[in-house]
Write an enzyme that holds these catalytic residues in place. Structure first.
Site, PDB file in Angstrom:
ATOM      1  N   GLN A  61       6.918  10.109  31.191  1.00 16.77           N
ATOM      2  CA  GLN A  61       7.858   9.499  32.133  1.00 16.77           C
ATOM      3  C   GLN A  61       7.605   9.973  33.564  1.00 16.77           C
ATOM      4  O   GLN A  61       8.186   9.453  34.510  1.00 16.77           O
ATOM      5  CB  GLN A  61       9.288   9.844  31.732  1.00 16.77           C
ATOM      6  CG  GLN A  61       9.640  11.319  31.864  1.00 16.77           C
ATOM      7  CD  GLN A  61      10.956  11.682  31.227  1.00 16.77           C
ATOM      8  OE1 GLN A  61      11.085  11.734  30.013  1.00 16.77           O
ATOM      9  NE2 GLN A  61      11.960  11.924  32.065  1.00 16.77           N
ATOM     10  N   CYS A  67      13.769   9.065  30.356  1.00 23.43           N
ATOM     11  CA  CYS A  67      13.554   9.558  28.994  1.00 23.43           C
ATOM     12  C   CYS A  67      14.238   8.685  27.951  1.00 23.43           C
ATOM     13  O   CYS A  67      13.677   8.418  26.881  1.00 23.43           O
ATOM     14  CB  CYS A  67      14.049  11.000  28.875  1.00 23.43           C
ATOM     15  SG  CYS A  67      15.822  11.216  29.232  1.00 23.43           S
ATOM     16  N   ASN A 384       8.064  13.630  22.449  1.00 20.29           N
ATOM     17  CA  ASN A 384       8.629  13.752  23.790  1.00 20.29           C
ATOM     18  C   ASN A 384       7.942  12.736  24.707  1.00 20.29           C
ATOM     19  O   ASN A 384       7.051  12.000  24.299  1.00 20.29           O
ATOM     20  CB  ASN A 384       8.438  15.178  24.305  1.00 20.29           C
ATOM     21  CG  ASN A 384       9.390  15.524  25.430  1.00 20.29           C
ATOM     22  OD1 ASN A 384      10.163  14.687  25.888  1.00 20.29           O
ATOM     23  ND2 ASN A 384       9.348  16.759  25.889  1.00 20.29           N
TER      24      ASN A 384
END
Length: 447
Positions: A61, A67, A384
């Protein structure tokens, strides 16, 4: 009582040789390697008894707060594997969802300004709305609102721009515009302007907001032309041209509206529904709707979803007891008491009440380690959105103890949780909802 020289002398006299050794270490280096316990390293091995197949390349990101969008779109692209043999590098366009969330949020803010015109300008609510009208973050229902209205597109159809990856300057300029428009709308209302005139003013402002977004992010596509080389046999595949909504409904098996948000908020009664005042993005869209449950149910349904072969969108207090380089979240990995001679002592409820904890980051669970005989995993594997360079090629690890203390939310399929009559009753009748104030920590992920 003010501090006196005698107090300082007393404090200094209480320093032990161990404290001075800690000072020698921490004045010369990053605290993390000093605080890390070597004894915890075996627990951080990236081995999991349950791991979803075909992991995609980790995404990034960058310098933005997207996120929640990345976690959702990473979940959606995984569901597409059942239909398309996508390469590991495939991504859905985060900027596409970002663009329409920003535009819709401008409209939501201006509507909120009109709706709170009777409240004093210096009231806590109005000042809260003005403090950050255009954050990058968001909540699950806000994803549903945008994606169900505008669809999704592959990243190639609407790639990142400088401002989507580093959104600060764009946000600051739009925020300054929104505040100036808020002042004009409140003045117009005080001057007796009618509903039609206010709507006309608002539409003019939204046209300007659209222009600014296009300048920073580019104009979103109205059709999708998508082709790719299959991951296994490398055969070339081209899909027919279609609209973003058609692409979403025909190529993405997972539909966001089929999910419900479960939270763990020990401040409030369990098996009750909550929302957050003025937390949203699409006027007339779904409001934020949380069902508060004990932490064990978050684990139960997260694990069950993984066992069904699907990933889990989640929100947590990222950064607490966290090693950035290894991407490990573990409440036991730092020896604070050994180094400082003191350790913070607060329960999860106290941390929420005293401002020490709130939802700050969204990711997705993609695996877990469940030793035989245990009800819940000892550790969880996480995809992630901070790039490939950290952790296990961009994937993170969370211990079960960390889950207890800093996990707050998961989005799971409604049909998976209706077995619990207490949850089913809240899904059947969504009118029984407690409204939390706009500044409540349960809304912090949108900030």
């Amino acid at each position: 009582m003010s501090l006196a020289p005698s107090h300082l002398s007393s404090y200094s006299a209480q320093l032990t040789p161990q404290h001075r050794l800690s000072s020698h270490a921490l004045t010369r280096s990053d605290p993390v390697p000093v605080l890390l316990k070597a004894s915890r390293e075996p627990a951080h091995a990236p081995s999991f008894s349950l791991r979803l197949p075909r992991e995609f390349d980790a995404t990034s990101q960058r310098a933005s707060g997207r996120c929640w969008i990345f976690a959702c779109l990473n979940m959606l692209r995984r569901s597409m594997l059942g239909k398309l043999d996508l390469p590991a590098s495939f991504q859905l366009s985060q900027s596409y969802v970002f663009f329409f969330d920003k535009l819709e949020r401008c409209n939501y803010f201006l509507d909120s300004v009109i709706g709170t015109a009777a409240s004093p300008l210096d009231s806590r609510l109005v000042q809260h709305l003005l403090s950050s009208p255009l954050n990058d973050g968001g909540q699950w229902e806000m994803l549903v609102n945008v994606i169900e209205k505008y669809g999704v597109v592959p990243l190639d159809a609407y790639p990142d721009t400088w401002s989507s990856t580093a959104s600060l300057k764009m946000n600051r300029f739009l925020t300054s515009l929104l505040r100036s428009w808020a002042a004009k709308l409140r003045e117009a209302i005080e001057g007796g302007r009618g509903e039609a005139e206010l709507e006309g003013m608002k539409q003019g402002y939204l046209a300007e907001a659209y222009r600014v977004l296009v300048i920073h992010l580019g104009e979103p596509p109205s059709s999708v032309d998508f082709s790719f080389h299959a991951a296994k046999d490398k055969l070339f595949t081209r899909l027919p041209s279609m609209s973003p909504l058609d692409f979403y409904h025909t190529q993405v098996p997972t539909q966001t509206g089929a999910f419900v948000s479960l939270i763990n908020d020990p401040r409030n009664p369990y098996f009750a529904a909550y929302t957050v005042e003025y937390l949203g993005n699409v006027v007339g869209g779904l409001p934020v709707y949380y069902i508060n449950v004990p932490i064990e149910l978050l684990k139960k349904y997260a694990l069950r979803t993984l066992q069904a072969g699907e990933s889990v969108w989640m929100g947590c207090d990222f950064g607490k007891h966290f090693n950035r380089s290894t991407q490990v979240m573990d409440t036991e990995q730092f020896a604070h008491d050994l180094v400082y001679g003191v350790e913070p002592e607060q329960s999860k409820e106290e941390r929420l009440r005293y401002g020490q904890s709130l939802m700050t980051h969204a990711m997705q669970f993609v695996g877990a380690d469940l030793p035989e005989g245990r009800e819940f995993p000892t550790k969880w594997r996480i995809e992630n959105s901070h790039g490939k360079e950290l952790g296990d090629k961009g994937y993170a690890l969370m211990t079960d103890e960390w889950f207890d203390e800093y996990m707050y939310q998961i989005a799971v399929r409604k049909d998976m949780v209706v077995e619990d009559e207490r949850i089913k009753a809240l899904l059947d009748d969504t009118s029984k909802v407690t409204v939390l104030p706009a500044w409540d920590p349960m809304g912090a992920l949108a900030e």
